[in-house]
Design an enzyme around this catalytic site. Structure first.
Site, PDB file in Angstrom:
ATOM      1  N   CYS A  16       0.863  -1.184   0.000  1.00  0.00           N
ATOM      2  CA  CYS A  16       0.000   0.000   0.000  1.00  0.00           C
ATOM      3  C   CYS A  16       0.895   1.228   0.000  1.00  0.00           C
ATOM      4  CB  CYS A  16      -0.905   0.044   1.247  1.00  0.00           C
ATOM      5  SG  CYS A  16      -2.184  -1.246   1.291  1.00  0.00           S
ATOM      6  N   GLY A  42      -0.394   0.488  -5.066  1.00  0.00           N
ATOM      7  CA  GLY A  42      -1.723  -0.078  -4.879  1.00  0.00           C
ATOM      8  C   GLY A  42      -2.700   0.497  -5.867  1.00  0.00           C
ATOM      9  N   ASN A 117       0.185   1.113   6.018  1.00  0.00           N
ATOM     10  CA  ASN A 117       0.924   0.285   5.065  1.00  0.00           C
ATOM     11  C   ASN A 117       1.604  -0.810   5.864  1.00  0.00           C
ATOM     12  OD1 ASN A 117       2.540  -0.835   3.072  1.00  0.00           O
ATOM     13  ND2 ASN A 117       4.047   0.817   3.138  1.00  0.00           N
ATOM     14  N   GLY A 118       1.286  -2.057   5.567  1.00  0.00           N
ATOM     15  CA  GLY A 118       1.897  -3.158   6.292  1.00  0.00           C
ATOM     16  C   GLY A 118       0.875  -4.239   6.586  1.00  0.00           C
ATOM     17  N   TYR A 257      11.955  -4.287  -6.085  1.00  0.00           N
ATOM     18  CA  TYR A 257      10.778  -4.140  -6.933  1.00  0.00           C
ATOM     19  C   TYR A 257       9.790  -3.062  -6.506  1.00  0.00           C
ATOM     20  CZ  TYR A 257       6.428  -5.432  -9.338  1.00  0.00           C
ATOM     21  OH  TYR A 257       5.279  -5.404 -10.088  1.00  0.00           O
TER      22      TYR A 257
END
Length: 485
Positions: A16, A42, A117-118, A257
């Site tokens: 995210c 996202g 985020n996570g 990435y």
């Protein structure tokens, strides 16, 4: 119906992206710009919440930032000089509007909005206990667990309640929280997920990546440190560190990435690291070939590094159309195969009769690599050698990355020879784990205390995995029960 993302459907998907701005008139417009820059993290949904000094305002929608937040009426409705936003790729919880962040709740102390985020790796256990005590959940997101922990904490101040909540969760989190008193930005003690801080005039900005600061014209100040809470109130900033200090373990896949090539993470240029990985790969896995060809777009920097180190010319042997979005087609092998070529097509005149080296960032299930090799063969390549700019992905991630279960990971099922046969390549090689660390400036991976979270490659998870371990135990008991009966 099927969506044809021929080279995207078999990657580890971004977790995210979050962005927050405090102290800017029309903060929501700034957040919308920042979310555009984080769209790669996202693409499933996006949301923004603002606060105007009296009321909170929220707009959440499925789909991309563009189309949902480029309308004047939407931004005008998000009034206030403080706002936070989120772009989502679901790793926990169903794909539904109720799971789109920021999540918002009215607590005893007032409004509370959170963007995360996570992944909380003990969320299910915490959720069961909270429900037993009377909590009523409105979503299936692990993030909502934090809200309920704050709401039920026995501490007096909201800040202490928030810290109490964070001390009960395990896993990975970068958070932006908004309350009537201001904004809080924080990272988990291991710093698994990234979060940076910048300034635009008197406005404090927090974002998952530096590229989002660049887009809005903000100056990068520093990273939010692992285990740090940065609090912005009335234009003033302060920092506290309420957790026991531990050695950080940021996610190494950010450099492989996830992050955009033009971002900087922990003082490392993503683009430069990816070129270094490619150069290291050329040293470790040389091959006689005519051309080095990247798998677009994520394989480009590593392919440049491989070409420069090996002396083999770099060429664009696969052409990607950037004007094709989601293409909906009916099932059927022939039509599906044609749909693939809408987005990526081989540069036949370049490839025919050549020995080529294909560079990609990772292999997950192996289905994408199989498609690419087949495409090169059909374009007339004499030999196709695959080189991967990360070690074999043998383990699932439980920290906010959408990974298949381990049984579906190609490298968990097959050895190198088996993987080579599966994708029909003439040869296949991955950069070593020590080579990956060398690309990041380390001599090698330190045994026992590595500098990064590399669990997807090594299985060395830096935290306990309560929900996964409990689920595995239940599955084993069920299998035993079936055998007995």
């Amino acid at each position: 119906m099927l969506t044809t993302h021929p080279f995207d459907d078999d990657h580890l998907h971004e977790e995210c992206g979050i962005f927050g701005a405090s102290g800017s008139e029309g903060a929501a417009a700034l957040v919308a710009l920042g979310l555009h820059a984080l769209q790669h993290r996202g693409q499933e949904a996006a949301g923004i919440t603002s606060f105007d000094g009296r009321d909170f305002h929220t707009h959440r929608a499925m789909g991309h930032v563009a189309g949902n937040f480029d309308r004047d009426d939407v931004i005008r409705a998000l009034a206030g000089d403080i706002a936070c936003g989120h772009v989502r790729y679901s790793t926990t919880g169903e794909t539904a509007l109720r799971n789109v962040q920021p999540l918002y709740a009215e607590l005893q102390s007032g409004g509370f909005a959170i963007a995360h985020n996570g992944n909380i790796s003990n969320a299910m256990r915490l959720r069961r206990e909270l429900v037993r005590r009377g909590s009523i959940f409105q979503s299936t997101s692990d993030t909502e667990t934090i809200i309920h922990l704050v709401a039920t904490s026995q501490y007096r101040t909201l800040l202490d309640k928030f810290i109490d909540a964070l001390k009960q969760v395990e896993g990975a989190y970068a958070l932006i929280v908004m309350t009537p008193d201001g904004m809080i930005a924080c990272r988990d003690p291991l710093g698994i997920r990234p979060l940076v801080m910048g300034k635009l005039g008197d406005t404090y900005i927090f974002a998952s990546e530096t590229v989002a600061l660049d887009v809005v014209g903000a100056t990068f100040e520093r990273s939010v440190e692992p285990g740090e809470l940065v609090i912005v109130q009335n234009g003033e900033l302060r920092s506290i560190r309420p957790f026991d200090q531990v050695a950080a373990r940021p996610c190494i896949f950010e450099w492989v990435y996830f992050s955009r090539p033009d971002s900087i993470v922990d003082d490392h240029s993503i683009y430069s690291v990816r070129k270094n990985i490619g150069a290291q790969l050329a040293i470790e896995a040389p091959v006689e070939a005519d051309l080095v060809i990247p798998v677009p777009d994520s394989g480009v920097p590593a392919a440049i590094g491989y070409a420069q180190e090996s002396g083999i010319p770099f060429e664009l042997g696969i052409i990607r159309s950037h004007y094709v979005g989601r293409t909906f087609i009916q099932p059927g092998d022939k039509v599906r195969h044609l749909g693939v070529k809408l987005k990526h097509n081989a540069n036949r005149a370049l490839i025919q009769g050549k020995k080529i080296v294909l560079i990609d960032d990772s292999i997950v299930r192996g289905t994408t690599s199989l498609k690419i090799v087949q495409m090169m063969r059909e374009a007339g390549a004499a030999e196709v050698h695959m080189r991967i700019a990360s070690p074999p992905t043998r383990h699932s991630c439980f920290y906010g990355v959408d990974t298949p279960e381990r049984a579906k990971l190609l490298a968990a099922k097959l050895d190198l020879g088996g993987m080579t046969d599966f994708i029909h390549a003439d040869s296949l090689a991955f950069v070593s784990i020590d080579g990956l660390y060398k690309a990041l400036g380390e001599a090698q991976r330190a045994e026992g205390r590595p500098k990064y979270c590399d669990a997807c490659f090594t299985g060395d998870y830096p935290t306990t995995l309560t929900d996964h371990d409990e689920s595995s135990a239940i599955d084993q008991l069920a299998m035993l029960d079936e055998r007995v009966n």
